[in-house]
Design a protein around this motif. Structure first.
Motif, PDB file in Angstrom:
ATOM      1  N   LEU A 111     -26.170  -1.969   3.632  1.00  0.00           N
ATOM      2  CA  LEU A 111     -26.203  -2.074   5.090  1.00  0.00           C
ATOM      3  C   LEU A 111     -27.637  -1.935   5.593  1.00  0.00           C
ATOM      4  O   LEU A 111     -28.109  -2.749   6.398  1.00  0.00           O
ATOM      5  N   PHE A 112     -28.342  -0.936   5.097  1.00  0.00           N
ATOM      6  CA  PHE A 112     -29.719  -0.694   5.544  1.00  0.00           C
ATOM      7  C   PHE A 112     -30.645  -1.839   5.143  1.00  0.00           C
ATOM      8  O   PHE A 112     -31.569  -2.181   5.880  1.00  0.00           O
ATOM      9  N   ALA A 113     -30.404  -2.444   3.983  1.00  0.00           N
ATOM     10  CA  ALA A 113     -31.230  -3.564   3.544  1.00  0.00           C
ATOM     11  C   ALA A 113     -31.107  -4.731   4.521  1.00  0.00           C
ATOM     12  O   ALA A 113     -32.114  -5.368   4.867  1.00  0.00           O
ATOM     13  N   VAL A 114     -29.894  -4.992   4.993  1.00  0.00           N
ATOM     14  CA  VAL A 114     -29.691  -6.069   5.972  1.00  0.00           C
ATOM     15  C   VAL A 114     -30.428  -5.727   7.268  1.00  0.00           C
ATOM     16  O   VAL A 114     -31.156  -6.547   7.821  1.00  0.00           O
ATOM     17  N   ILE A 115     -30.262  -4.514   7.736  1.00  0.00           N
ATOM     18  CA  ILE A 115     -30.882  -4.092   9.000  1.00  0.00           C
ATOM     19  C   ILE A 115     -32.402  -4.073   8.880  1.00  0.00           C
ATOM     20  O   ILE A 115     -33.110  -4.546   9.772  1.00  0.00           O
ATOM     21  N   ASP A 116     -32.899  -3.541   7.779  1.00  0.00           N
ATOM     22  CA  ASP A 116     -34.348  -3.372   7.628  1.00  0.00           C
ATOM     23  C   ASP A 116     -35.095  -4.697   7.511  1.00  0.00           C
ATOM     24  O   ASP A 116     -36.313  -4.744   7.694  1.00  0.00           O
ATOM     25  N   ARG A 117     -34.376  -5.793   7.244  1.00  0.00           N
ATOM     26  CA  ARG A 117     -35.001  -7.126   7.212  1.00  0.00           C
ATOM     27  C   ARG A 117     -35.024  -7.786   8.592  1.00  0.00           C
ATOM     28  O   ARG A 117     -35.659  -8.822   8.767  1.00  0.00           O
ATOM     29  N   ALA A 156     -24.648   9.340   4.970  1.00  0.00           N
ATOM     30  CA  ALA A 156     -25.924   8.712   5.348  1.00  0.00           C
ATOM     31  C   ALA A 156     -26.182   8.834   6.853  1.00  0.00           C
ATOM     32  O   ALA A 156     -26.923   8.027   7.416  1.00  0.00           O
ATOM     33  N   ALA A 157     -25.607   9.836   7.491  1.00  0.00           N
ATOM     34  CA  ALA A 157     -25.672   9.973   8.955  1.00  0.00           C
ATOM     35  C   ALA A 157     -27.102   9.963   9.491  1.00  0.00           C
ATOM     36  O   ALA A 157     -27.384   9.322  10.507  1.00  0.00           O
ATOM     37  N   GLN A 158     -28.014  10.628   8.828  1.00  0.00           N
ATOM     38  CA  GLN A 158     -29.394  10.680   9.321  1.00  0.00           C
ATOM     39  C   GLN A 158     -30.016   9.288   9.325  1.00  0.00           C
ATOM     40  O   GLN A 158     -30.668   8.880  10.284  1.00  0.00           O
ATOM     41  N   ALA A 159     -29.803   8.521   8.260  1.00  0.00           N
ATOM     42  CA  ALA A 159     -30.355   7.165   8.189  1.00  0.00           C
ATOM     43  C   ALA A 159     -29.683   6.247   9.209  1.00  0.00           C
ATOM     44  O   ALA A 159     -30.327   5.350   9.753  1.00  0.00           O
TER      45      ALA A 159
END
Length: 144
Positions: free
Chosen positions: A128-134, A72-75
């Protein structure tokens, strides 16, 4: 014929430069946490550190986590994440001493320097992204 050959060489040089840039970016995304690292102040307001503690690079949870994050390096890059690994409990960094991992541990630190998530098990990039994106700061970044 000479012009085509020259353009082909230029295209190869451009592609090689792009690949080198991607490789350098991937290297910057994944770093070893120095045993001397006292804090993450140098990254404040610029990066979202993800600290990964394990007893060694051979730890199965560490290897699984790193594989998932590398895929998931790009994300990760889009979210200004840098992954910092601490794999030496014999030389505990001040950060390791502070978080006191019993084995594998993942810690997400926000750009503001606050701990946003601690997990003693492998975390999927989507979680991880869900936590960050909130996070309000990330929501503003995504809107820009």
């Amino acid at each position: 014929m000479g012009r085509i050959r020259m353009m082909t060489k230029m295209g190869v040089a451009v592609m090689a430069g792009a690949i080198a840039t991607q490789a350098a970016a991937a290297t910057e995304l994944f770093q070893r946490l120095s045993p001397e690292a006292r804090d993450l102040a140098g990254m404040r307001w610029e990066k979202r550190p993800v600290l990964i503690f394990a007893s060694s690079g051979e730890d199965p949870d560490y290897r699984r986590q790193m594989t998932l994050l590398q895929q998931a390096a790009q994300a990760l890059a889009e979210r200004d994440i840098v992954v910092l690994s601490d794999l030496d409990p014999r030389t505990p960094s001040p950060l390791r001493q502070g978080f006191q991992p019993a084995g594998f541990k993942l810690v997400l630190v926000g750009k503001d320097g606050g701990v946003k998530l601690e997990r003693d098990s492998v975390l999927s990039p989507d979680e991880l992204f869900a936590v960050i994106d909130r996070m309000p700061m990330r929501m503003r970044e995504a809107a820009e």
